[in-house]
Write an enzyme that holds these catalytic residues in place. Structure first.
Site, PDB file in Angstrom:
ATOM      1  N   CYS A   1       0.716  -1.176  -0.031  1.00 51.42           N
ATOM      2  CA  CYS A   1      -0.008  -0.105   0.128  1.00 51.42           C
ATOM      3  C   CYS A   1       0.629   1.188  -0.105  1.00 51.42           C
ATOM      4  CB  CYS A   1      -0.880  -0.006   1.273  1.00 51.42           C
ATOM      5  SG  CYS A   1      -1.796   1.537   1.291  1.00 51.42           S
TER       6      CYS A   1
ATOM      7  N   CYS B   1      19.759  -4.252  28.986  1.00 44.32           N
ATOM      8  CA  CYS B   1      20.927  -4.542  30.134  1.00 44.32           C
ATOM      9  C   CYS B   1      22.201  -5.133  29.350  1.00 44.32           C
ATOM     10  CB  CYS B   1      20.411  -5.445  30.927  1.00 44.32           C
ATOM     11  SG  CYS B   1      21.473  -5.622  32.286  1.00 44.32           S
TER      12      CYS B   1
END
EC number: 1.8.4.11
Length: 309
Positions: free
Chosen positions: A8, A282
Site C-alpha cells: 500500500c 541491559c
C-alpha cells in the site's frame, strides 16, 4: 529518482517523506500494461502501487534509500504486504538510470543472507509511472488514523550499512579481544555488576560492537537503572540487534545479540522508563566500545552525530 513498490503506497509515501535527504515522495502506479490506469483498474492493468522518491544524493545515497526500503517490506512475500493481497501490492524497485542497477544488485546480494526464503522483489527499468489520484497523495497526513501496514516511526532511525562492519574470522576475534571480552561476547557469559567500565558513564557518544565496530547504542538513550550494567531504552537503530529466547539458569529471558558480529550483548526487559518506551536493554560493558562524540567524525561515525545530539 527511484521508484519503490512496497505494498500500500500510503505508508510507503509517508515513510519516505520523513527520511532525511528525500525531497519528495509521490504515490502512483508503475510497470503495468499500458500507460493509463487508476485505483479501480490496477488489478486489471497489472500496475504496482509505487512511490516516486526524489532525493538529494549529497544527503542520502541510493543504497541508504534501499536499506530503508528493505526495512519496511517483507521481501520474500509475493503479491502480499501486511493485510493487502494482489499483484498491485507486489514489491519492486524500478530505476531510470542504468547505473543504479549495480547498487540495487549489491543490496539484493547483501539482503539475501538475511532470509531463508528467496527474495521476490522485482528489479526492472521503469516503463511508466502514472501519478495516483489527488486523494491518495499525503493520505496519512490528511488521515492520521488511516490504514498503514508499516511502522512510520522507523523512518527517523538511521540506516546503518552492515557491510561496513564485517565480522572478523574466529582467529581474528580471539586475537583482538581480551579474555574477558571473549568470554562475554562469544561464550555468552555475564560480567559483574557495578564493577564494569560503562555502568555509570554518561558522556555523549555512541557504543559500538567490540568485535565489529558496528554502532549499537547512543548515549542519548542511556539511563541509570540501578542494575549495575549499562542500560539503554532502545538501540540506535532497530536494524542492528537480533533477539533470541534464552532459557538458561531456569529463567526465560530475551537475549540481545549484535547483527553483524553476532556478539552476545545482554538482555532486554520490560521494566524500563515508561516515557521512553518501557524497555531496558541491559548490556555488558565488555561487549561494547564507547566512541566519544568528539571522536565520532574522525573514526567514521560522523553520520550518526544527529543520533547523539
Amino acid at each position: 529518482m527511484i521508484y519503490l513498490a512496497g505494498g500500500c503506497f500510503w505508508g510507503v509515501e509517508e515513510y519516505f517523506s520523513q527520511v532525511d535527504g528525500v525531497l519528495d515522495a509521490v504515490s502512483g502506479y508503475a510497470n503495468g500494461r499500458g500507460d493509463t490506469t487508476n485505483y479501480q483498474l490496477i488489478h486489471q492493468t497489472g500496475h504496482a502501487e509505487t512511490v516516486e522518491v526524489a532525493y538529494d544524493a549529497n544527503r542520502i545515497s541510493l543504497k541508504e534509500l534501499l536499506l530503508h526500503f528493505f526495512r519496511i517490506i517483507d521481501p520474500t512475500s509475493l503479491n502480499k504486504q501486511g493485510n493487502d493481497r494482489g499483484s498491485q501490492y507486489r514489491t519492486g524497485i524500478y530505476y531510470t538510470d542504468k547505473a543504479d542497477l549495480a547498487i540495487i544488485d549489491e543490496v539484493f546480494k547483501e539482503k539475501a543472507k538475511d532470509y531463508k526464503k528467496k527474495i521476490v522483489v522485482e528489479k526492472a527499468p521503469l516503463k511508466h509511472f502514472i501519478k495516483a489520484e489527488d486523494y491518495h497523495q499525503d493520505y496519512l497526513k490528511k488521515n492520521p488514523n488511516g490504514y498503514c501496514h508499516i511502522d512510520i516511526n522507523q523512518a527517523t532511525y538511521p540506516v546503518i550499512d552492515e557491510s561496513k562492519y564485517p565480522k572478523p574470522s574466529a582467529t581474528e576475534i580471539k586475537e583482538k579481544l581480551s579474555a574477558d571480552e571473549y568470554r562475554v561476547t562469544q561464550k555468552n557469559e555475564t560480567e559483574k555488576a557495578f564493577s564494569n567500565r560503562y555502568w555509570d558513564s554518561f558522556d555523549a557518544g555512541i557504543y559500538v560492537d567490540v568485535v565489529t565496530g558496528e554502532p549499537l547504542f547512543s548515549s542519548k538513550d542511556k539511563f541509570e537503572s540501578g542494575c549495575g550494567w549499562p542500560s539503554f531504552s532502545r538501540p540506535i537503530s532497530p536494524d542492528v540487534v537480533r533477539y533470541k529466547e534464552d532459557k538458561s539458569f531456569n529463567m526465560t529471558r530475551t537475549e540481545v545479540r549484535s547483527r553483524s558480529g553476532n556478539s552476545h550483548l545482554g538482555h532486554v526487559f520490560t521494566d524500563g522508563p515508561k516515557d521512553q518506551g518501557g524497555l531496558r536493554y541491559c548490556i555488558n560493558s565488555l561487549s561494547i566500545t564507547f566512541i566519544p562524540k568528539a571522536d565520532m567524525e574522525a573514526k567514521g561515525y560522523g553520520y550518526l552525530l544527529s543520533s547523539v545530539e
